[in-house]
Design a protein around this motif. Structure first.
Motif, short mmCIF file in Angstrom:
data_model
loop_
_atom_site.label_atom_id
_atom_site.label_comp_id
_atom_site.label_asym_id
_atom_site.label_seq_id
_atom_site.Cartn_x
_atom_site.Cartn_y
_atom_site.Cartn_z
N SER A 25 65.37 72.41 -10.02
CA SER A 25 66.20 73.31 -10.81
C SER A 25 66.56 72.69 -12.16
CB SER A 25 67.47 73.67 -10.03
OG SER A 25 68.23 72.50 -9.79
N SER A 65 62.85 76.03 -7.32
CA SER A 65 63.92 76.30 -8.28
C SER A 65 64.39 77.70 -7.96
CB SER A 65 63.39 76.16 -9.72
OG SER A 65 64.43 76.41 -10.63
N ASP A 66 64.09 78.71 -8.81
CA ASP A 66 64.38 80.08 -8.40
C ASP A 66 63.27 80.64 -7.54
OD1 ASP A 66 62.54 80.08 -10.42
OD2 ASP A 66 63.37 81.85 -11.43
N ARG A 92 62.52 74.01 -13.56
CA ARG A 92 63.67 74.14 -14.45
C ARG A 92 64.26 75.55 -14.44
NH1 ARG A 92 64.04 69.77 -17.76
NH2 ARG A 92 62.16 68.47 -18.03
N ALA A 93 64.68 76.07 -13.31
CA ALA A 93 65.39 77.37 -13.24
C ALA A 93 66.57 77.20 -12.28
CB ALA A 93 64.43 78.45 -12.79
N SER A 94 67.06 78.32 -11.72
CA SER A 94 68.22 78.27 -10.81
C SER A 94 67.82 77.69 -9.44
CB SER A 94 68.79 79.68 -10.64
OG SER A 94 67.81 80.54 -10.11
#
Length: 614
Positions: A25, A65-66, A92-94
């Motif tokens: 994330s 991540s998401d 690199r997301a939620s």
């Protein structure tokens, strides 16, 4: 009985599939991500050193991540997996933790009982709001052992425990930052790379009084071996035991004492080459003991003075043994018991009556049971024997005596004697053996004396003296009494009949009378012949010989005539001739073929004949 053991995963004894689930994330910066991938690479190298790949194991890597992606599918190549980790770009997301868990489950595929399945999840934060982390974790935990590693303070312990297969330090780990992950390497790899159980064994020893049912021991895992089987236990063994559920079943039986809550196993000892320790919980079974069953046997009858056995050997105990027998209940005035502590007792009958005799049995658990049987004591009549009876004629007014003795097995009985003298007079008196009595007759005649002894329970015995001749000495007359041995042919109705024939008679002329008076009795038992005179028609006395004739009855029926001839000598002799008056059909003659005036030839066997002079 069932023993269950849940074996742990073993990278050394069982092929292991390990999936690393890495948080990619946006909350993780570049430096932290490099530290994460470096740690993941170290984990792969460490499990390789512990033999994961050498034992047929595989490693896969999932990033999330998401969404989630396969960084490296399950591979048996250490180099390929480590290369994929080092070259993996960050998403690199939620934070969708459930995405990573589901992707790991898909990578592992269906649960394979022949392989260990292990997952390590590393994350620095809690899942996105509404993320179904719990459901995804539960599904994954159903087939894999899941470890959770939290980095920093952005992830809660609750989230880690939801992800992991269990709470506590065995399944969850925490570090302050990604630069601290290296400190977890040894601990985490030790948790994943368990050595497993090589040459495991379980020795079961039963506690007395439990014994093993032969042939009842089974184990569910292939390769299991059952050995050392005795009534007291057995040993299970196998080459190895990994992530498997071992179930051993066996049957036991309990015989005898004691009852109540009883531990089945004296000990259950686990051993393997890694010195692992396993504690099995105690197994307690509550034994409800069954009381014994008393069987006093069927009702019995016994004659007083005799004994009978009472058999209680049919008593039994289904869960043990009978340890004691006790008979009771005999009444002092009815019977007496002996051998009362044996299975078979003896009952002696003393007097008539009924006893309810009880058998009480006790088993090895102290439990008892009763059963009763009725013993009926039956009265036995006394047995009388006359030892002295009057045989010779007796003068009127003199004592006529009898004597005898009797026995009675009823030792508690009392007795009474009745003498019927034949002249209408009866004497009754309490007696003990021996017995005697006397009587004076007031008139001449032939009398039958009957003596009866009766016990207090109504049993009796009667004996007869036979004919007793009583005469009047004031006139010339003949008297006689006794018996002869009747010869064959004397009784035409049964020519072969022989044996004793009793007689008694008196005959005389009264002063001024032209017809003699008197009485004659004759009995021949072998021919069932009983003659009784009704009158005497004439009497001739010549020297030592007397003959008289008359009529009478045979067995109570009239219409018969007789002639009696007797001689008074040494020995006295006697002849009796009886016939039907109407047609002269012979009925009895102990001197067949002889003329009516012939001297008698049959000598008396007992008694005497007296011709009295007037």
């Amino acid at each position: 009985m069932t023993l269950a053991l849940d074996g742990e995963s073993s990278t050394q004894s069982t092929p292991t599939d390990l999936v690393l689930v890495l948080d990619e994330s946006g909350s993780i910066n570049d430096t932290e991500f490099d530290q994460l991938t470096s740690f993941a690479d170290s984990v792969v190298a460490a499990v390789a050193d512990d033999g994961l790949f050498a034992n047929g194991g595989r490693v896969g890597v999932v990033g999330f991540s998401d969404t989630a992606e396969n960084v490296s599918a399950l591979s048996d190549s250490e180099a390929a997996v480590r290369s994929a980790i080092v070259n993996n770009p960050q998403l690199r997301a939620s934070t969708c933790i459930s995405c990573g868990l589901n992707q790991a489950g898909s990578m592992l595929g269906a649960d394979d009982p022949q392989r260990n399945q292990v997952v390590i999840v590393i994350t620095d934060g809690n899942a996105n709001p509404g993320d179904p982390t719990g459901a995804a974790a539960t599904a994954l935990q159903g087939k894999a052992t899941v470890f959770a590693v939290g980095v920093g303070d952005g992830v809660s312990q609750a989230t880690l425990e939801t992800i992991a297969s269990g709470a506590g330090p065995d399944n969850t780990f925490s570090v302050g930052g990604f630069d601290d992950l290296a400190d977890l390497l040894e601990e985490l790899v030790s948790a994943v790379s368990v050595p497993g159980a090589t040459h495991p064994s379980i020795a079961v020893t039963l506690a007395a009084p439990w014994t093993l049912v032969p042939g009842s021991v089974t184990a569910n895992l292939a390769g299991s071996s059952i050995g050392g089987v005795t009534p007291d236990g057995f040993t299970w063994s196998r080459a190895n035991l990994g992530d498997e559920n071992l179930v051993i079943t066996y049957q036991v039986k309990h015989v005898g004492a004691p009852c109540g809550p009883l531990g089945v196993n004296s000990s259950v000892v686990y051993h393997d080459d890694e010195n692992a320790a396993v504690a099995f919980p105690p197994v307690v079974v509550t034994v409800t003991c069954v009381p014994p069953v008393a069987d006093a046997g069927p009702d019995k009858s016994v004659a007083e003075g005799s004994s009978v056995t009472l058999d209680g050997s049919g008593s039994h105990d289904t869960d043990g043994v009978i340890t004691s027998y006790a008979w009771s209940g005999a009444q002092a005035g009815v019977g007496a018991l002996s051998d009362t502590s044996s299975a078979v007792a003896t009952y002696a009958g003393l007097d008539d009556g009924a006893d309810a005799v009880t058998l009480t049995v006790t088993d090895d658990n102290g439990l008892t049971d009763d059963d009763s049987t009725t013993v009926t004591v039956q009265n036995v009549a006394p047995s009388l024997a006359l030892t002295s009876c009057p045989v010779a004629p007796n003068a009127v007014g003199t004592d006529v005596s009898i004597a005898g003795s009797f026995t009675d097995p009823g030792t508690l009985d009392t007795h009474e004697m009745k003498v019927a003298w034949g002249d209408g007079t009866t004497s009754v008196s309490p007696v003990t053996s021996p017995v005697n009595a006397s009587h004076q007759y007031t008139a001449a005649g032939i009398y039958d004396i009957a003596v009866t002894v009766t016990d207090d329970d109504g049993g009796s015995d009667t004996k007869n003296c036979g004919f007793v001749v009583v005469y009047d000495p004031d006139g010339g007359f003949v008297t006689g009494g006794g018996w002869i041995d009747s010869p064959a042919g004397a009784y035409p109705a049964d020519p072969s009949a022989t044996g004793r024939a009793n007689f008694g008679f008196v005959s005389k002329y009264k002063n001024g009378a032209s017809v003699p008076t008197g009485s004659t009795e004759f009995q021949f038992k072998a021919g069932s012949l009983n003659f009784h005179s009704q009158d005497h028609q004439w009497l001739v006395v010549a020297g030592n010989k007397a003959t008289f004739k008359g009529t009478g009855t045979v067995n109570g029926t009239a219409g018969y005539s007789f002639m009696l001839t007797a001689t008074d000598g040494s020995p006295d002799r006697f002849r009796m001739k009886i016939w039907k008056t109407a047609d002269d059909t012979p009925v009895y003659d102990n001197q067949v073929g002889a003329g009516d005036t012939a001297d008698p030839t049959t000598a008396l066997s007992g008694g005497n004949i007296v011709i009295h002079k007037g």
